[in-house]
Write a protein that holds these residues in place. Structure first.
Motif, mmCIF file in Angstrom:
data_model
loop_
_atom_site.group_PDB
_atom_site.id
_atom_site.type_symbol
_atom_site.label_atom_id
_atom_site.label_comp_id
_atom_site.label_asym_id
_atom_site.label_seq_id
_atom_site.Cartn_x
_atom_site.Cartn_y
_atom_site.Cartn_z
ATOM 1 N N VAL A 189 0.852 -1.192 0.000
ATOM 2 C CA VAL A 189 0.000 0.000 0.000
ATOM 3 C C VAL A 189 0.883 1.236 0.000
ATOM 4 C CG1 VAL A 189 -1.739 1.315 1.271
ATOM 5 C CG2 VAL A 189 -1.865 -1.197 1.207
ATOM 6 N N ALA A 190 0.619 2.164 -0.914
ATOM 7 C CA ALA A 190 1.299 3.452 -0.950
ATOM 8 C C ALA A 190 0.436 4.493 -0.255
ATOM 9 C CB ALA A 190 1.569 3.877 -2.393
ATOM 10 N N VAL A 191 1.014 5.200 0.713
ATOM 11 C CA VAL A 191 0.333 6.286 1.425
ATOM 12 C C VAL A 191 1.064 7.577 1.069
ATOM 13 C CG1 VAL A 191 -0.440 7.169 3.647
ATOM 14 C CG2 VAL A 191 -0.217 4.686 3.296
ATOM 15 N N PHE A 192 0.320 8.585 0.634
ATOM 16 C CA PHE A 192 0.967 9.804 0.132
ATOM 17 C C PHE A 192 0.025 10.992 0.290
ATOM 18 C CE2 PHE A 192 -1.295 7.586 -3.163
ATOM 19 C CZ PHE A 192 -2.048 8.569 -3.780
ATOM 20 N N ALA A 193 0.622 12.189 0.265
ATOM 21 C CA ALA A 193 -0.152 13.427 0.276
ATOM 22 C C ALA A 193 -0.321 13.937 -1.156
ATOM 23 C CB ALA A 193 0.546 14.483 1.129
ATOM 24 N N TRP A 194 -1.460 14.590 -1.411
ATOM 25 C CA TRP A 194 -1.665 15.185 -2.726
ATOM 26 C C TRP A 194 -2.524 16.433 -2.590
ATOM 27 C CZ3 TRP A 194 -6.429 15.286 -5.551
ATOM 28 C CH2 TRP A 194 -7.489 14.579 -4.959
ATOM 29 N N MET A 195 -2.350 17.337 -3.567
ATOM 30 C CA MET A 195 -3.041 18.625 -3.558
ATOM 31 C C MET A 195 -3.979 18.710 -4.754
ATOM 32 S SD MET A 195 0.375 20.853 -2.721
ATOM 33 C CE MET A 195 -0.480 22.426 -2.719
ATOM 34 N N PRO A 196 -5.278 18.915 -4.538
ATOM 35 C CA PRO A 196 -6.200 19.070 -5.666
ATOM 36 C C PRO A 196 -5.893 20.283 -6.529
ATOM 37 C CG PRO A 196 -7.394 18.598 -3.634
ATOM 38 C CD PRO A 196 -5.977 18.893 -3.252
ATOM 39 N N ASP A 197 -5.329 21.331 -5.933
ATOM 40 C CA ASP A 197 -5.011 22.559 -6.662
ATOM 41 C C ASP A 197 -3.722 23.120 -6.067
ATOM 42 O OD1 ASP A 197 -4.798 25.057 -7.814
ATOM 43 O OD2 ASP A 197 -6.920 25.543 -7.604
ATOM 44 N N THR A 198 -2.623 23.057 -6.803
ATOM 45 C CA THR A 198 -1.337 23.479 -6.267
ATOM 46 C C THR A 198 -1.274 24.971 -5.950
ATOM 47 O OG1 THR A 198 -0.499 23.711 -8.534
ATOM 48 C CG2 THR A 198 -0.065 21.628 -7.396
ATOM 49 N N SER A 199 -2.231 25.755 -6.466
ATOM 50 C CA SER A 199 -2.252 27.187 -6.147
ATOM 51 C C SER A 199 -2.923 27.452 -4.800
ATOM 52 C CB SER A 199 -2.974 27.965 -7.247
ATOM 53 O OG SER A 199 -4.357 27.645 -7.285
ATOM 54 N N VAL A 200 -3.504 26.407 -4.182
ATOM 55 C CA VAL A 200 -4.178 26.545 -2.878
ATOM 56 C C VAL A 200 -3.584 25.505 -1.932
ATOM 57 C CG1 VAL A 200 -6.380 26.710 -1.661
ATOM 58 C CG2 VAL A 200 -6.270 27.203 -4.118
ATOM 59 N N PRO A 201 -2.380 25.743 -1.409
ATOM 60 C CA PRO A 201 -1.714 24.732 -0.585
ATOM 61 C C PRO A 201 -2.415 24.429 0.724
ATOM 62 C CG PRO A 201 -0.494 26.794 -0.557
ATOM 63 C CD PRO A 201 -1.547 26.940 -1.607
ATOM 64 N N ALA A 202 -3.336 25.306 1.168
ATOM 65 C CA ALA A 202 -4.044 25.050 2.419
ATOM 66 C C ALA A 202 -5.058 23.922 2.282
ATOM 67 C CB ALA A 202 -4.753 26.320 2.889
ATOM 68 N N ILE A 203 -5.349 23.487 1.049
ATOM 69 C CA ILE A 203 -6.293 22.381 0.832
ATOM 70 C C ILE A 203 -5.512 21.212 0.264
ATOM 71 C CG2 ILE A 203 -8.369 21.609 -0.358
ATOM 72 C CD1 ILE A 203 -9.242 24.529 -0.506
ATOM 73 N N SER A 204 -5.405 20.144 1.021
ATOM 74 C CA SER A 204 -4.666 18.981 0.558
ATOM 75 C C SER A 204 -5.218 17.727 1.211
ATOM 76 C CB SER A 204 -3.176 19.137 0.839
ATOM 77 O OG SER A 204 -2.959 19.409 2.207
ATOM 78 N N HIS A 205 -4.809 16.584 0.675
ATOM 79 C CA HIS A 205 -5.358 15.292 1.076
ATOM 80 C C HIS A 205 -4.238 14.320 1.402
ATOM 81 C CE1 HIS A 205 -9.564 15.853 -0.775
ATOM 82 N NE2 HIS A 205 -8.900 16.965 -1.069
ATOM 83 N N VAL A 206 -4.588 13.248 2.095
ATOM 84 C CA VAL A 206 -3.706 12.103 2.257
ATOM 85 C C VAL A 206 -4.516 10.870 1.873
ATOM 86 C CG1 VAL A 206 -4.240 11.827 4.718
ATOM 87 C CG2 VAL A 206 -2.131 10.868 3.776
ATOM 88 N N ALA A 207 -3.887 9.956 1.123
ATOM 89 C CA ALA A 207 -4.617 8.829 0.553
ATOM 90 C C ALA A 207 -3.791 7.561 0.645
ATOM 91 C CB ALA A 207 -4.981 9.119 -0.906
ATOM 92 N N ALA A 208 -4.468 6.426 0.514
ATOM 93 C CA ALA A 208 -3.811 5.119 0.502
ATOM 94 C C ALA A 208 -4.337 4.312 -0.676
ATOM 95 C CB ALA A 208 -4.050 4.379 1.811
ATOM 96 N N ILE A 209 -3.414 3.733 -1.449
ATOM 97 C CA ILE A 209 -3.777 2.922 -2.615
ATOM 98 C C ILE A 209 -2.984 1.622 -2.567
ATOM 99 C CG2 ILE A 209 -3.741 2.768 -5.131
ATOM 100 C CD1 ILE A 209 -4.071 5.748 -5.283
ATOM 101 N N ALA A 210 -3.700 0.493 -2.602
ATOM 102 C CA ALA A 210 -3.047 -0.815 -2.656
ATOM 103 C C ALA A 210 -2.643 -1.121 -4.097
ATOM 104 C CB ALA A 210 -3.981 -1.896 -2.134
ATOM 105 N N MET A 211 -1.538 -1.864 -4.242
ATOM 106 C CA MET A 211 -1.013 -2.188 -5.563
ATOM 107 C C MET A 211 -0.616 -3.661 -5.592
ATOM 108 S SD MET A 211 1.524 1.103 -5.803
ATOM 109 C CE MET A 211 2.154 0.626 -4.184
#
Length: 266
Positions: A189-211
């Motif tokens: 499982v990969a756990v990582f942070a990602w940003m829906p909009d890089t111009s708004v760094p205050a809004i971001s997510h953390v997700a997990a995806i199995a491979m």
């Protein structure tokens, strides 16, 4: 180095076959170097001509007993900010002081802020072959090279993790190196942070995806497990084993401090 030593960690590997650890590091001039651990003399180097912003990673990707050096880099130095590349080198140069990459994969978006991770995604084949897990833009990317030299590449668009995102949102991007863990019945499982909009760094997510992969067959399946809006921005998560067999996730949160000074939240 005229470009300055990269701020990220160096790596240790036997780069000249004497049985002792040597130092591999990248620099601001786009050059990857291996220095002898006992006296600092140059063993080998490669001038990539690209902006490098993260340190190298050591692995034995094809389980042949010889270590490889994996280095991510961004744009060509005179053509920024477009493009990125992940390069794989032999830890021991076959050509003296010059050590060009064994193979590489190029991308349209930068990859240099994310140090790749490696994992065996095919535990059923009995072969300890490792894949490279990285990202460019909004794409979680998995790479490996087959025994015939073909490069296999699979990608997952992390924007599909949040169907509520508006279609006209700005540029999304994975903003941290992936942390890897193994879950029973699920695989790596990969756990990582990602940003829906890089111009708004205050809004971001953390997700997990199995491979899970059939690496000899060149196939891979992504299985999204969860996605949280936790404002984890450019903080690489860490995974800690727990007594009940379920790993714990540790990650920093916050939007940093603006130009005018404002509170960070970490």
């Amino acid at each position: 180095s005229d470009g300055g030593v990269d701020q990220n960690s160096a790596a240790l590997v036997d780069a000249d076959g004497d049985g002792l650890l040597d130092v591999v590091f990248s620099a601001g001039d786009g050059t990857l170097r291996a220095l002898k651990g006992t006296d600092g003399s140059l063993i080998w180097e490669y001038a990539s001509g690209r902006r490098i912003q993260t340190g190298p990673l050591i692995a034995d990707l094809d389980s042949d007993g010889s270590k490889e050096v994996i280095q991510a880099a961004d744009c060509v130095l005179d053509d920024c900010p477009a493009g990125g590349i992940v390069m794989v080198f032999s830890a021991r140069s076959a050509g003296g002081a010059d050590n060009p990459p064994l193979w590489w994969a190029e991308f349209d978006e930068p990859v240099g802020l994310m140090q790749p991770a490696v994992a065996d995604l095919d535990l059923a084949d009995g072969v300890n072959q490792e894949a490279i897990i990285t990202g460019h833009g909004a794409m979680l990317t998995v790479l490996w090279r087959t025994s015939t030299g073909d490069i296999v590449r699979h990608e997952f668009d992390v924007r599909t993790l949040d169907p509520s995102l508006p279609a006209d949102l700005g540029t999304a991007a994975i903003s941290s190196a992936p942390a890897l863990t193994f879950l029973n019945q699920t695989g790596q499982v990969a756990v990582f942070a990602w940003m829906p909009d890089t111009s708004v760094p205050a809004i971001s997510h953390v997700a997990a995806i199995a491979m899970s992969a059939n690496m000899p067959g060149g196939t891979l399946a992504f299985d999204p497990l969860w996605n949280r809006d936790d404002n984890v921005w450019q903080s690489s998560p860490a995974v800690v084993p727990a007594g009940n067999g379920i790993p714990l996730l540790i990650a920093g949160t916050g939007y940093g401090v603006g130009e005018e000074g404002g509170p960070g939240c970490f």
